[in-house]
Design an enzyme around this catalytic site. Structure first.
Site, mmCIF file in Angstrom:
data_model
loop_
_atom_site.group_PDB
_atom_site.id
_atom_site.type_symbol
_atom_site.label_atom_id
_atom_site.label_comp_id
_atom_site.label_asym_id
_atom_site.label_seq_id
_atom_site.Cartn_x
_atom_site.Cartn_y
_atom_site.Cartn_z
ATOM 1 N N GLY A 89 -10.964 1.145 2.150
ATOM 2 C CA GLY A 89 -9.680 1.102 2.841
ATOM 3 C C GLY A 89 -8.572 0.704 1.895
ATOM 4 O O GLY A 89 -8.765 0.703 0.673
ATOM 5 N N ASN A 90 -7.439 0.390 2.441
ATOM 6 C CA ASN A 90 -6.337 -0.074 1.604
ATOM 7 C C ASN A 90 -5.546 -1.120 2.376
ATOM 8 O O ASN A 90 -5.849 -1.412 3.527
ATOM 9 C CB ASN A 90 -5.466 1.106 1.157
ATOM 10 N N ARG A 91 -4.524 -1.662 1.746
ATOM 11 C CA ARG A 91 -3.859 -2.833 2.304
ATOM 12 C C ARG A 91 -2.662 -2.494 3.183
ATOM 13 O O ARG A 91 -1.905 -3.379 3.558
ATOM 14 C CB ARG A 91 -3.438 -3.758 1.153
ATOM 15 N N SER A 92 -2.492 -1.247 3.536
ATOM 16 C CA SER A 92 -1.340 -0.913 4.371
ATOM 17 C C SER A 92 -1.533 -1.453 5.794
ATOM 18 O O SER A 92 -2.572 -1.248 6.417
ATOM 19 C CB SER A 92 -1.172 0.608 4.417
#
Ligand code: C5P
Length: 408
Positions: free
Chosen positions: A210-213
């Site tokens: 995933g990512n941090r958005s």
């Protein structure tokens, strides 16, 4: 030290009055001096002591208290912003017709600052032609009347009519204090499609890439676009925030799902904003069962490339459709943040590219952002550090200007 912004908080007599306590709190905590102006019926839901204790100001509902002070004139003249939440059907009707039979309605006539109404009522009342006409009248005069949220109402029923979340109202209030001209009704009839959040690519039933958005920037765009009159659809990827009021919500988990949802909705959009952070790669074969530490899976992370949604949206765009991309950049030996942004804008072929500087705790998972909005025509607008709603407003200004050019 500069004086704190002065906000008048009008509170109508609806059950959502209790939520205005939180709104008051959010506004005072962000540094505003807030004068509550409840109506008599609002005080049946939440008493004067609560408003006085939370605001530090005495409250009155009539114009016969402190007469020599002429409070409705003093309050209206000195206000930087009026927020009415909840705006009941009755309050909207009175405001639309210029009635002035209590302190709040009289003050609404003396105020010359931006007016932000957050309606809350039963769906039938919101949908009634009388209310629709009153809302249209207020909007025509320049007041900002939000659409109510959809959801649970008083009792067991649900539908459009819920008060937008206090945090959402506070966000727009802050925007208007920073930029009183930030919410013109220039996007009425414009269909805006926004992706928000970050995709998650499953590796097995437990893990994902995933990512941090957080989705905050995309949701701020949705909120500001809706307040400017747009018909807003949001494709949310893993966002744990309350839905922006007035937006149609679609959900996607992975890049492939986001791809499908965005391409499916794109044909009906005049403006597309790809604010979501999309994983460029996914595990090629997500495992059915949890991968064991010593389970003998030789190479559990073989990657496959995800579609570049933005590029495809640009490729398939209709004449006149405006496509906005985002780019999170850190800058490196090859070039600074803007140089990378310019190259990406050319590569992706979108109309506008919003270039964020990221790293060092910037942009992700916080309420603030700074960016340069690069346009395909070579122009750019720099937006200094500030709330994400302010960047959203600047992006929509650029969109609105281009829509105007294309229309005429
Ligand atoms: O290619 P890059 O990730 O740097 O570009 C960012 C922009 O492209 C964002 O607007 C993002 O939403 C979009 N994007 C996309 N599909 C991908 C990767 C990024 O639409 N697979």
């Amino acid at each position: 030290m500069t004086a704190p912004p002065r906000v008048l908080l009008g509170i109508g007599g609806g059950i959502a009055a209790y939520k205005a306590c939180e709104l008051l709190r959010l506004l005072t905590e962000s540094g505003c001096d807030v004068q509550p102006l409840p109506t008599d019926s609002a005080l049946r839901f939440v008493g004067a002591a609560t408003w006085e204790a939370l605001s530090g100001h005495p409250v009155a509902t009539d114009v016969w208290t402190a007469v020599p002070d002429v409070p409705h004139v003093r309050l209206g003249r000195n206000a930087d912003l009026v927020v009415v939440a909840p705006a009941t059907a009755d309050l909207l009707a009175k405001a639309a017709h210029g009635r002035a039979d209590d302190l709040l309605t009289a003050t609404l006539l003396t105020a010359r600052c931006p007016l932000l109404y957050a309606p809350a009522m039963h769906t039938e009342m919101w949908d009634h032609p009388a209310t629709r006409d009153n809302v249209a009248t207020l909007r025509r005069r320049g007041a900002i009347v939000l659409d109510p949220a959809v959801g649970r109402l008083t009792g067991a029923d649900s539908g459009p009519g819920r008060l937008p979340e206090p945090a959402e109202i506070a966000d727009l209030a802050q925007l208007l204090l920073a930029r009183p001209d930030a919410l013109p009704r220039d996007l009425a009839g414009v269909r805006v499609l926004i992706s928000a959040g970050g995709t998650r690519e499953p590796l097995d039933p437990v893990r994902f890439f995933g990512n941090r958005s957080s989705g905050r920037q995309g949701y701020a765009l949705a909120r500001v676009a809706a307040a400017r009159g747009a018909t807003v659809s949001v494709v949310a990827a893993n966002v744990a925030l309350p839905d922006p009021a007035g937006a149609r919500m679609l959900r996607a988990g992975t890049a492939e799902q986001l791809h499908e949802a965005m391409l499916g909705a794109a044909a009906d959009a005049d403006v597309i904003v790809m604010a979501a952070a999309v994983a460029d790669f996914r595990p090629r074969d997500a495992r059915q069962h949890k991968i064991k530490k010593d389970g003998g899976d030789p190479d559990p992370v073989v990657l496959a490339r995800n579609p570049d949604i933005l590029t495809e949206l640009v490729r398939s765009r209709r004449t006149g459709q405006i496509v906005v991309g985002f780019a999170a950049e850190t800058g490196d030996a090859e070039g600074d943040v803007v140089a990378h942004g310019r190259a990406k804008l050319a590569r992706k072929g979108c109309d506008l590219l919003v270039v964020n500087a990221v790293g060092d705790g910037r942009a992700f998972e916080v309420g603030t952002n700074e960016a340069v909005i690069l346009a395909a025509d070579g122009t750019s607008v720099e937006v200094t550090h500030g709330p994400k709603a302010r960047l959203a407003a600047a992006i929509l200004d650029a969109v609105s200007a281009r829509l105007g050019e294309r229309a005429g």
